[in-house]
Design an enzyme around this catalytic site. Structure first.
Site, PDB file in Angstrom:
ATOM      1  N   ASP A  26      29.992   8.855 113.572  1.00 12.85           N
ATOM      2  CA  ASP A  26      30.565  10.217 113.565  1.00 12.85           C
ATOM      3  C   ASP A  26      31.972  10.340 112.967  1.00 12.85           C
ATOM      4  O   ASP A  26      32.809  11.085 113.505  1.00 12.85           O
ATOM      5  CB  ASP A  26      30.565  10.788 114.992  1.00 12.85           C
ATOM      6  CG  ASP A  26      29.178  10.852 115.606  1.00 12.85           C
ATOM      7  OD1 ASP A  26      28.204  10.502 114.916  1.00 12.85           O
ATOM      8  OD2 ASP A  26      29.075  11.234 116.777  1.00 12.85           O
ATOM      9  N   LYS A 130      22.206  13.055 114.321  1.00 12.22           N
ATOM     10  CA  LYS A 130      21.829  12.974 115.738  1.00 12.22           C
ATOM     11  C   LYS A 130      22.274  14.224 116.496  1.00 12.22           C
ATOM     12  O   LYS A 130      23.380  14.719 116.284  1.00 12.22           O
ATOM     13  CB  LYS A 130      22.430  11.709 116.372  1.00 12.22           C
ATOM     14  CG  LYS A 130      23.950  11.649 116.356  1.00 12.22           C
ATOM     15  CD  LYS A 130      24.430  10.273 116.810  1.00 12.22           C
ATOM     16  CE  LYS A 130      25.924  10.143 116.878  1.00 12.22           C
ATOM     17  NZ  LYS A 130      26.583  10.938 117.896  1.00 12.22           N
ATOM     18  N   CYS A 163      30.705   9.037 121.955  1.00  4.85           N
ATOM     19  CA  CYS A 163      29.566   8.613 121.122  1.00  4.85           C
ATOM     20  C   CYS A 163      29.507   7.107 120.881  1.00  4.85           C
ATOM     21  O   CYS A 163      28.418   6.541 120.786  1.00  4.85           O
ATOM     22  CB  CYS A 163      29.561   9.398 119.823  1.00  4.85           C
ATOM     23  SG  CYS A 163      29.172  11.141 120.113  1.00  4.85           S
TER      24      CYS A 163
HETATM   25  N1  TIU Z   1      31.264  11.748 118.351  1.00  4.86           N
HETATM   26  C1  TIU Z   1      31.659  12.023 119.590  1.00  4.86           C
HETATM   27  O1  TIU Z   1      32.254  11.205 120.267  1.00  4.86           O
HETATM   28  N2  TIU Z   1      31.404  13.321 120.064  1.00  4.86           N
HETATM   29  C2  TIU Z   1      32.186  13.971 120.975  1.00  4.86           C
HETATM   30  O2  TIU Z   1      31.907  15.101 121.347  1.00  4.86           O
HETATM   31  N3  TIU Z   1      33.299  13.320 121.385  1.00  4.86           N
HETATM   32  C3  TIU Z   1      34.294  13.794 122.193  1.00  4.86           C
HETATM   33  O3  TIU Z   1      35.153  13.000 122.557  1.00  4.86           O
HETATM   34  N4  TIU Z   1      34.315  15.065 122.535  1.00  4.86           N
END
Ligand code: TIU
Length: 221
Positions: A26, A130, A163
């Site tokens: 991400d 995802k 994530c």
């Molecule tokens: N990629 C990921 O970690 N998504 C989140 O929503 N992370 C947060 O820390 N909010």
């Protein structure tokens, strides 16, 4: 077979470069640039930008060493039919699907949803879209890893406690050996970053190992 080992905690991480994948979680504008989902949740995104340069070095070394590289993106269909109501209604200032400076928040195809240019995928590197926090949930990641005979994962990206941690736990339960280079991941919350990494390596690597990009790059060179 190219068996190598890297310094890591709680003990050295041994892996075979031919059966190891680098998973970049991400590294999207929505999480590391202003005007995206991270900021909409009320976070200061400058805190996670420290991971970009180490991730770039790790990615470059992985490509040179011929490791299989996979990228993930968290996000949803434009009609949000794959977004559970519980996820849609939680957040801070702007919600998933609403218009932000980088397009609709966390929606596939929007500017904010894409991977940042510094770490942009090249040909042959699958992108896993995802809908959840974990990269295995409702994706074809398992199929891709199994088809390639992958046994070990180097997991980088953001955020450490959300994530990255969820994916590390999903991978560990599926029998993969997981290592996280500590400088290649970051959180909006320094205390969560520390605890998240501590939880991975505790109890004799209950979830996996924690290393750093320098050691892992040296191991695969
Ligand atoms: N990629 C990921 O970690 N998504 C989140 O929503 N992370 C947060 O820390 N909010």
């Amino acid at each position: 077979m190219a068996k190598v080992h890297s310094e890591a905690e709680p003990f050295a991480f041994e892996f075979d470069t031919e059966t190891t994948a680098l998973v970049m979680i991400d590294m999207q504008a929505d999480f590391v640039e202003p005007g995206g989902f991270g900021e909409a949740l009320g976070n200061d995104v400058s805190l996670v930008r420290s991971a970009i340069e180490p991730c770039r070095k790790m990615l470059e070394a992985a490509r040179e060493a011929g490791l299989f590289v996979i990228h993930t993106r968290e996000g949803h269909r434009s009609d949000l039919t794959d977004c559970p109501p519980a996820k849609l209604t939680r957040g801070g200032k702007t919600f998933i699907g609403e218009q932000g400076p980088k397009g609709r928040i966390l929606v596939r195809g929007e500017k904010g949803h894409d991977i940042i240019p510094e770490l942009y995928p090249v040909d042959g590197e699958p992108i896993i879209d995802k809908p959840g926090k974990g990269a295995f949930y409702q994706t074809d990641l398992s199929l891709i890893l199994e088809s390639r005979g992958i046994k070990s994962l180097i997991i980088c990206g953001v955020t450490t406690e959300v994530c990255v941690n969820t994916t590390a736990r999903e991978a560990n339960d599926r029998g993969y050996e997981v290592v996280i280079p500590s400088d290649c991941t970051a959180s909006y919350f320094p205390e969560f970053y520390r605890s998240a990494l501590d939880m991975i390596k505790a109890q004799g690597a209950i979830v996996g190992w924690v290393s750093n990009s320098e050691s892992l790059v040296a191991a695969i060179k």
